[in-house]
Write a protein that holds these residues in place. Structure first.
Motif, PDB file in Angstrom:
ATOM      1  N   LEU A 130      -6.830   5.225 -11.280  1.00 46.44           N
ATOM      2  CA  LEU A 130      -5.533   4.813 -10.714  1.00 46.44           C
ATOM      3  C   LEU A 130      -4.443   4.682 -11.773  1.00 46.44           C
ATOM      4  O   LEU A 130      -3.275   4.472 -11.437  1.00 46.44           O
ATOM      5  CB  LEU A 130      -5.700   3.522  -9.893  1.00 46.44           C
ATOM      6  CG  LEU A 130      -6.600   3.687  -8.663  1.00 46.44           C
ATOM      7  CD1 LEU A 130      -6.646   2.398  -7.839  1.00 46.44           C
ATOM      8  CD2 LEU A 130      -6.136   4.842  -7.762  1.00 46.44           C
ATOM      9  N   ALA A 131      -4.793   4.851 -13.046  1.00 52.46           N
ATOM     10  CA  ALA A 131      -3.776   4.868 -14.110  1.00 52.46           C
ATOM     11  C   ALA A 131      -2.732   5.947 -13.850  1.00 52.46           C
ATOM     12  O   ALA A 131      -1.599   5.855 -14.320  1.00 52.46           O
ATOM     13  CB  ALA A 131      -4.442   5.093 -15.466  1.00 52.46           C
ATOM     14  N   HIS A 132      -3.105   6.965 -13.065  1.00 50.89           N
ATOM     15  CA  HIS A 132      -2.141   8.030 -12.750  1.00 50.89           C
ATOM     16  C   HIS A 132      -0.937   7.509 -11.957  1.00 50.89           C
ATOM     17  O   HIS A 132       0.083   8.181 -11.888  1.00 50.89           O
ATOM     18  CB  HIS A 132      -2.831   9.146 -11.953  1.00 50.89           C
ATOM     19  CG  HIS A 132      -3.667  10.028 -12.831  1.00 50.89           C
ATOM     20  ND1 HIS A 132      -3.119  11.033 -13.596  1.00 50.89           N
ATOM     21  CD2 HIS A 132      -4.991  10.020 -13.099  1.00 50.89           C
ATOM     22  CE1 HIS A 132      -4.076  11.623 -14.289  1.00 50.89           C
ATOM     23  NE2 HIS A 132      -5.225  11.027 -14.013  1.00 50.89           N
ATOM     24  N   VAL A 158     -14.838  12.814  -8.633  1.00 49.73           N
ATOM     25  CA  VAL A 158     -14.511  11.869  -7.569  1.00 49.73           C
ATOM     26  C   VAL A 158     -13.438  12.479  -6.669  1.00 49.73           C
ATOM     27  O   VAL A 158     -12.440  12.998  -7.169  1.00 49.73           O
ATOM     28  CB  VAL A 158     -13.970  10.546  -8.176  1.00 49.73           C
ATOM     29  CG1 VAL A 158     -13.686   9.518  -7.091  1.00 49.73           C
ATOM     30  CG2 VAL A 158     -14.950   9.977  -9.205  1.00 49.73           C
ATOM     31  N   VAL A 159     -13.656  12.415  -5.355  1.00 47.46           N
ATOM     32  CA  VAL A 159     -12.579  12.767  -4.434  1.00 47.46           C
ATOM     33  C   VAL A 159     -11.895  11.455  -4.065  1.00 47.46           C
ATOM     34  O   VAL A 159     -12.524  10.529  -3.554  1.00 47.46           O
ATOM     35  CB  VAL A 159     -13.099  13.498  -3.174  1.00 47.46           C
ATOM     36  CG1 VAL A 159     -11.959  13.708  -2.186  1.00 47.46           C
ATOM     37  CG2 VAL A 159     -13.704  14.849  -3.552  1.00 47.46           C
ATOM     38  N   VAL A 160     -10.609  11.372  -4.386  1.00 48.04           N
ATOM     39  CA  VAL A 160      -9.851  10.142  -4.146  1.00 48.04           C
ATOM     40  C   VAL A 160      -9.079  10.318  -2.839  1.00 48.04           C
ATOM     41  O   VAL A 160      -8.075  11.012  -2.781  1.00 48.04           O
ATOM     42  CB  VAL A 160      -8.894   9.845  -5.329  1.00 48.04           C
ATOM     43  CG1 VAL A 160      -8.237   8.484  -5.154  1.00 48.04           C
ATOM     44  CG2 VAL A 160      -9.640   9.924  -6.655  1.00 48.04           C
ATOM     45  N   MET A 322      -4.200   0.104 -16.840  1.00 45.43           N
ATOM     46  CA  MET A 322      -4.908   0.757 -15.719  1.00 45.43           C
ATOM     47  C   MET A 322      -5.596  -0.282 -14.822  1.00 45.43           C
ATOM     48  O   MET A 322      -5.689  -0.094 -13.609  1.00 45.43           O
ATOM     49  CB  MET A 322      -5.926   1.772 -16.263  1.00 45.43           C
ATOM     50  CG  MET A 322      -7.091   1.149 -17.014  1.00 45.43           C
ATOM     51  SD  MET A 322      -8.159   2.416 -17.739  1.00 45.43           S
ATOM     52  CE  MET A 322      -9.654   1.439 -18.036  1.00 45.43           C
ATOM     53  N   ILE A 323      -6.055  -1.381 -15.416  1.00 50.90           N
ATOM     54  CA  ILE A 323      -6.703  -2.445 -14.627  1.00 50.90           C
ATOM     55  C   ILE A 323      -5.633  -3.152 -13.779  1.00 50.90           C
ATOM     56  O   ILE A 323      -5.869  -3.512 -12.623  1.00 50.90           O
ATOM     57  CB  ILE A 323      -7.434  -3.449 -15.557  1.00 50.90           C
ATOM     58  CG1 ILE A 323      -8.481  -2.719 -16.420  1.00 50.90           C
ATOM     59  CG2 ILE A 323      -8.082  -4.601 -14.769  1.00 50.90           C
ATOM     60  CD1 ILE A 323      -9.530  -1.926 -15.639  1.00 50.90           C
ATOM     61  N   ALA A 324      -4.448  -3.295 -14.360  1.00 47.66           N
ATOM     62  CA  ALA A 324      -3.340  -3.904 -13.620  1.00 47.66           C
ATOM     63  C   ALA A 324      -2.958  -3.022 -12.429  1.00 47.66           C
ATOM     64  O   ALA A 324      -2.720  -3.512 -11.324  1.00 47.66           O
ATOM     65  CB  ALA A 324      -2.143  -4.101 -14.550  1.00 47.66           C
TER      66      ALA A 324
END
Ligand code: KG4
Ligand code: ZN
Length: 355
Positions: A130-132, A158-160, A322-324
């Motif tokens: 999700l950093a993207h 991974v398919v998101v 990225m965790i945020a």
């Protein structure tokens, strides 16, 4: 599908301020995010492990203990916020080194109790992917997209489908891609972590100089341990004839190893793209900093008509931004952690929000 960023902006009347903590391996990191913008992103990298050729868990957890307060403090100062401004605390619950995870987890839980603000437990690889979506004006992938996650501990396809609906299609059955880089680097006498050094040397070498064995794994899974063994036996044979073989051929060895790792990754990535028809393709995790991987993704994307998404360097290796960001998506979905959850060294990918 409309951009998720537009939808989220409409949804959020008051943008939550999220403090995030990441301590899964050898980086102590804290970040502050407001809406999907990073206000601060601080990382303290532990250099003590270099001399041991790998991360020493006991030393890592001690260093986290020393760094966590100053790192969080620096993040709050950089973001120019007070503790009272925080709406939620996101932290990496796993996977990772237990002694390292416990430091970040205990800190996050204590702060959550003290401030009476919710906890959000994040899976480390969820963060990488999700950093993207960290808003820095760049293009973002549309759902569903494929993410090739390549780090020191994971290699996955991974398919998101959405920020909280991720489907793992393939994983390594033994070593991770980053682990392969590091272990092979060690064989040729490079210090830890070897991945960035192999990358640098590979830029001067010939990727076709040496041929190493490639795994025959069916489906979307990967294997890297055979490559490590193939490199080891090849070098043992060569150095028996010429003791300086490695020294003389370091760049060519690195280029050939890197090329083989990329061949293994792209064989499965291209297969999944063909089978799903998905054209938005992202990479994430420490190995996504690799120059050869980034270039090959751009070249393959151009040739095959993919939209490719490559994280900026600061968001490839471990970081708390990225965790945020993952924490923010979980916050929006109303998915929170609780005080009874502890750190988990082998946290399964989907468990942190499905339980
Ligand atoms: O995501 P990350 O920082 O930590 C984990 O979650 O494991 O990934 C670390 C891994 C290490 O194996 C490191 O050697 C590798 O990423 N790495 C690289 C490069 N930069 C970091 N591997 C190849 N080329 C690079 N430029
Ligand atoms: Zn990582």
């Amino acid at each position: 599908m409309p951009s998720i960023r537009t939808n989220l902006t409409k949804l959020n009347q008051k943008a939550p301020v999220i403090l995030a903590i990441e301590s899964s391996c050898d980086d102590t990191a804290a970040a502050v995010l407001k809406n999907d913008t990073i206000l601060a992103n601080i990382t303290s990298t532990q250099t003590i492990h270099e001399q041991y050729g790998g991360v020493v868990p006991e030393l890592a957890s001690r260093a986290h203990q020393q760094s966590i307060v100053p790192v969080v403090d620096a993040a709050l100062r950089q973001a120019q916020i007070q503790l009272s401004d925080i709406d939620a605390i996101a932290y990496t619950r796993g996977p990772g080194l237990m002694g390292s995870l416990v430091v970040g987890t205990s800190f996050a839980k204590a702060l959550s109790l003290a401030l009476n603000k919710p906890l959000i437990d994040v899976h480390h690889m969820h963060g990488h992917i999700l950093a993207h979506f960290i808003n820095e004006g760049q293009a973002i992938p549309s759902f569903p997209f494929i993410c090739l996650t390549v780090s020191g501990g994971h290699t996955q396809l991974v398919v998101v489908h959405s920020p909280t609906n991720l489907e793992i299609k393939g994983s390594t059955i033994d070593d991770a891609a980053g682990e392969a880089f590091d272990k092979i680097a060690k064989i040729i006498g490079l210090p830890y972590p070897g991945g960035p050094l192999v990358d640098k040397l590979a830029q001067e070498g010939n990727p076709d100089a040496f041929a190493f064995s490639k795994p025959q794994v069916v489906g979307y899974d990967f294997s890297f341990s055979g490559l490590k063994t193939s490199v080891l036996y090849f070098l043992q044979k060569q150095t028996a004839v010429d003791p300086d073989f490695v020294e003389k051929n370091k760049a060519d060895i690195c280029a050939s190893v890197q090329r083989t790792i990329l061949d293994i990754l792209f064989k499965k990535l291209e297969l999944l793209v063909k089978d799903t028809g998905i054209k938005d393709i992202a990479i994430a995790g420490g190995v996504s900093a690799n120059t050869g991987l980034r270039q090959r993704l751009m070249d393959t994307g151009n040739k095959k008509g993919w939209n490719v998404f490559i994280p900026k360097f600061a968001y490839c290796t471990d970081n708390a931004a990225m965790i945020a960001m993952a924490g923010k998506f979980l916050y929006d979905a109303g998915i929170f952690g609780n005080q009874s959850q502890g750190a988990e060294a082998r946290l399964p990918f989907l468990r942190s929000w499905n339980q």
